[in-house]
Scaffold this active site. Structure first.
Site, short mmCIF file in Angstrom:
data_model
loop_
_atom_site.label_atom_id
_atom_site.label_comp_id
_atom_site.label_asym_id
_atom_site.label_seq_id
_atom_site.Cartn_x
_atom_site.Cartn_y
_atom_site.Cartn_z
CD GLU A 84 -2.94 -1.25 2.22
OE1 GLU A 84 -4.14 -1.34 1.93
OE2 GLU A 84 -2.53 -1.19 3.38
CG HIS A 134 -3.64 2.43 5.34
ND1 HIS A 134 -4.99 2.74 5.35
CD2 HIS A 134 -3.54 1.19 4.76
CE1 HIS A 134 -5.67 1.74 4.80
NE2 HIS A 134 -4.81 0.78 4.44
CG HIS A 176 -6.81 -2.64 7.21
ND1 HIS A 176 -6.44 -3.81 6.60
CD2 HIS A 176 -6.45 -1.65 6.36
CE1 HIS A 176 -5.86 -3.54 5.43
NE2 HIS A 176 -5.84 -2.23 5.27
CE1 TYR A 235 -8.20 18.29 23.59
CE2 TYR A 235 -10.38 17.55 24.28
CZ TYR A 235 -9.22 18.26 24.53
OH TYR A 235 -9.08 18.96 25.69
CG HIS A 284 -9.10 -0.25 2.52
ND1 HIS A 284 -8.42 -0.13 1.33
CD2 HIS A 284 -8.17 -0.63 3.42
CE1 HIS A 284 -7.16 -0.46 1.51
NE2 HIS A 284 -6.98 -0.76 2.78
ZN LIG Z 1 -5.22 -1.11 3.69
#
Ligand SMILES: [Zn+2]
Length: 212
Positions: free
Chosen positions: A74, A93, A95, A120, A160
């Site tokens: 990714e 990134h 999940h 926040y 995702h």
């Molecule tokens: Zn991903």
């Protein structure tokens, strides 16, 4: 000025911390940091609690690996973010469960997925557009992220997970953690009669703490 050695250690420390707290699992999730002449990227097929600072992928300014293990598959998501955001120094990134859950809801606003639950969230995330779903490995996802990345340091990939950039690794991790907790609060409150922050309250917070 953070040295490359210190950055490598920070990536490993944050990876383990996020894994241990259930923010990521299996070999999902990836972290990167910008160097003056390229990037450090977490390797493919490695759980974030098992990173080795010496084996992080080192990419040159064109995104080609020059040392370390092969980067996450990714990595193109990270590079799409960096190319549009010259002052971003790190991208994370995940999940993470609650953010992914929100990314699957049918009735969310794709321009800005989460309401202003707390000050926040407004300070660290601000707004969160939804990127349409693309299957793994589809490179047009990078174009879809790039289209939004100029105006948003945080985006949510449909079905995702989130991709978040920051002016430092601390800022990127802080923002993605705030996003995940806000997604959890949103799911807890979704069926309740709720007072989100008003547009005036959001404007006041933004004035006091301009987004970085
Ligand atoms: Zn991903």
């Amino acid at each position: 000025m953070t040295t490359e050695t210190a950055l490598r250690e920070s990536i490993v420390r944050y990876g383990k911390s996020m894994f241990d707290r259930g923010l990521t699992f299996g070999s999902s999730g990836n972290i990167s940091a910008r160097l003056d002449d390229g990037w450090l990227m977490t390797p493919t097929n490695v759980a974030l609690d098992r990173l080795d600072p010496a084996r992080l992928a080192r990419l040159d300014a064109r995104g080609q690996r020059i040392s370390g293990d092969p980067p996450t598959k990714e990595s193109f998501l990270h590079i799409a973010m960096y190319r549009e955001r010259q002052n971003s120094r790190a991208v994370v990134h995940l999940h993470s469960t609650h953010s992914v859950a929100v990314s699957c809801l049918a009735d969310i606003n794709p321009q800005d997925v989460l309401p202003p639950v707390t000050a926040y969230y407004v300070m660290r995330v601000g707004s969160l557009p939804l990127v349409p779903f693309y299957p793994p490995g589809d490179m047009t996802l990078a174009d879809a992220v790039a289209k939004l990345a100029g105006k948003h340091h945080a985006v949510l990939l449909a079905n995702h997970g989130p991709v978040v950039a920051g002016t430092s690794l601390d800022a990127a991790v802080g923002a993605i953690e705030e996003l995940e907790e806000t997604a959890r609060l949103f799911l807890l409150l979704r069926r309740e009669k709720t007072r989100w922050l008003t547009p005036e309250q959001v404007a006041d917070v933004r004035k006091r703490y301009p987004p970085g």
